[in-house]
Design a protein around this motif. Structure first.
Motif, PDB file in Angstrom:
ATOM      1  N   ALA A  10       0.834  -1.205   0.000  1.00 53.97           N
ATOM      2  CA  ALA A  10       0.000   0.000   0.000  1.00 53.97           C
ATOM      3  C   ALA A  10       0.868   1.255   0.000  1.00 53.97           C
ATOM      4  O   ALA A  10       0.639   2.194  -0.775  1.00 53.97           O
ATOM      5  N   VAL A  11       1.881   1.273   0.868  1.00 51.08           N
ATOM      6  CA  VAL A  11       2.731   2.464   0.966  1.00 51.08           C
ATOM      7  C   VAL A  11       3.513   2.674  -0.323  1.00 51.08           C
ATOM      8  O   VAL A  11       3.692   3.807  -0.792  1.00 51.08           O
ATOM      9  N   ASP A  12       3.936   1.562  -0.946  1.00 46.67           N
ATOM     10  CA  ASP A  12       4.648   1.682  -2.218  1.00 46.67           C
ATOM     11  C   ASP A  12       3.753   2.353  -3.263  1.00 46.67           C
ATOM     12  O   ASP A  12       4.193   3.225  -4.008  1.00 46.67           O
ATOM     13  N   LYS A  40       2.059   7.012  -6.541  1.00 47.18           N
ATOM     14  CA  LYS A  40       0.944   7.820  -7.044  1.00 47.18           C
ATOM     15  C   LYS A  40       0.890   9.232  -6.481  1.00 47.18           C
ATOM     16  O   LYS A  40       0.306  10.119  -7.095  1.00 47.18           O
ATOM     17  N   LEU A  41       1.419   9.448  -5.297  1.00 48.86           N
ATOM     18  CA  LEU A  41       1.281  10.781  -4.694  1.00 48.86           C
ATOM     19  C   LEU A  41       2.575  11.353  -4.128  1.00 48.86           C
ATOM     20  O   LEU A  41       2.954  12.479  -4.441  1.00 48.86           O
ATOM     21  N   ILE A  42       3.244  10.571  -3.291  1.00 52.41           N
ATOM     22  CA  ILE A  42       4.282  11.164  -2.437  1.00 52.41           C
ATOM     23  C   ILE A  42       5.567  11.511  -3.184  1.00 52.41           C
ATOM     24  O   ILE A  42       6.173  12.541  -2.944  1.00 52.41           O
ATOM     25  N   ALA A  43       5.974  10.618  -4.097  1.00 53.72           N
ATOM     26  CA  ALA A  43       7.215  10.878  -4.830  1.00 53.72           C
ATOM     27  C   ALA A  43       6.921  11.146  -6.306  1.00 53.72           C
ATOM     28  O   ALA A  43       5.979  10.596  -6.866  1.00 53.72           O
ATOM     29  N   ALA A  88      -2.068  17.749   4.372  1.00 48.54           N
ATOM     30  CA  ALA A  88      -2.376  17.716   2.937  1.00 48.54           C
ATOM     31  C   ALA A  88      -2.161  16.309   2.381  1.00 48.54           C
ATOM     32  O   ALA A  88      -2.978  15.799   1.591  1.00 48.54           O
ATOM     33  N   ILE A  89      -1.074  15.666   2.805  1.00 45.43           N
ATOM     34  CA  ILE A  89      -0.795  14.298   2.353  1.00 45.43           C
ATOM     35  C   ILE A  89      -1.902  13.362   2.843  1.00 45.43           C
ATOM     36  O   ILE A  89      -2.423  12.540   2.087  1.00 45.43           O
ATOM     37  N   MET A 104      -7.844   9.823  -2.513  1.00 41.72           N
ATOM     38  CA  MET A 104      -7.445   8.906  -3.584  1.00 41.72           C
ATOM     39  C   MET A 104      -7.881   7.477  -3.280  1.00 41.72           C
ATOM     40  O   MET A 104      -7.581   6.558  -4.049  1.00 41.72           O
ATOM     41  N   GLY A 105      -8.527   7.279  -2.143  1.00 37.76           N
ATOM     42  CA  GLY A 105      -9.048   5.953  -1.830  1.00 37.76           C
ATOM     43  C   GLY A 105      -8.134   5.095  -0.974  1.00 37.76           C
ATOM     44  O   GLY A 105      -8.420   3.917  -0.751  1.00 37.76           O
TER      45      GLY A 105
END
Lengths: 79, 79
Positions: free
Chosen positions: A57-59, A64-67, B20-21, B28-29
């Motif tokens: 999930a974190v990957d 998709k968002l963090i990196a 925000a994150i 995003m689900g």
């Protein structure tokens, strides 16, 4: 479960924040700093207790968002 | 010698980037994220080879430039 994420700029990508730190340290009289790179550090608190699922999930969150994987690398530690 | 510095907001200090994150992930689900905190990660390349001296120098750099110790904590790893 806690996830610790490091997001760093890929080698070769210009890092103005890092350069600013490097120059500021030099101007303040701190010699001996050959380079500085700045990245982001993010801690997530997760409900998930299964390590494999949490990592997947974190990957996905990172991609998709963090990196921004065009210019950034990321690494994930779970505990 | 390489110094890895983590700068994180102290507990209780508002963290809009982290919020925000958290909200973006939720929108995003991605469920199951109870909290997100964002900090900074800085890598320094040092000339110094003596670990004790390097640690003292980096600690001073953190206090004087890199971290705002009123609202931020920092930790240093050397290798």
């Amino acid at each position: 479960m806690k996830a610790r994420i490091h997001v760093t700029l890929k080698n070769g990508v210009l890092d103005p924040q890092g350069k600013a730190i490097e120059h500021a340290l030099s101007n303040m009289g701190f010699g001996g700093v050959d380079g500085a790179r700045q990245g982001k550090y993010i801690e997530l608190d997760l409900n998930e207790t299964d390590k494999t699922k949490a990592e997947a999930a974190v990957d996905e969150m990172c991609r998709k968002l963090i990196a921004n994987t065009v210019i950034e690398n990321y690494s994930i530690e779970l505990e």
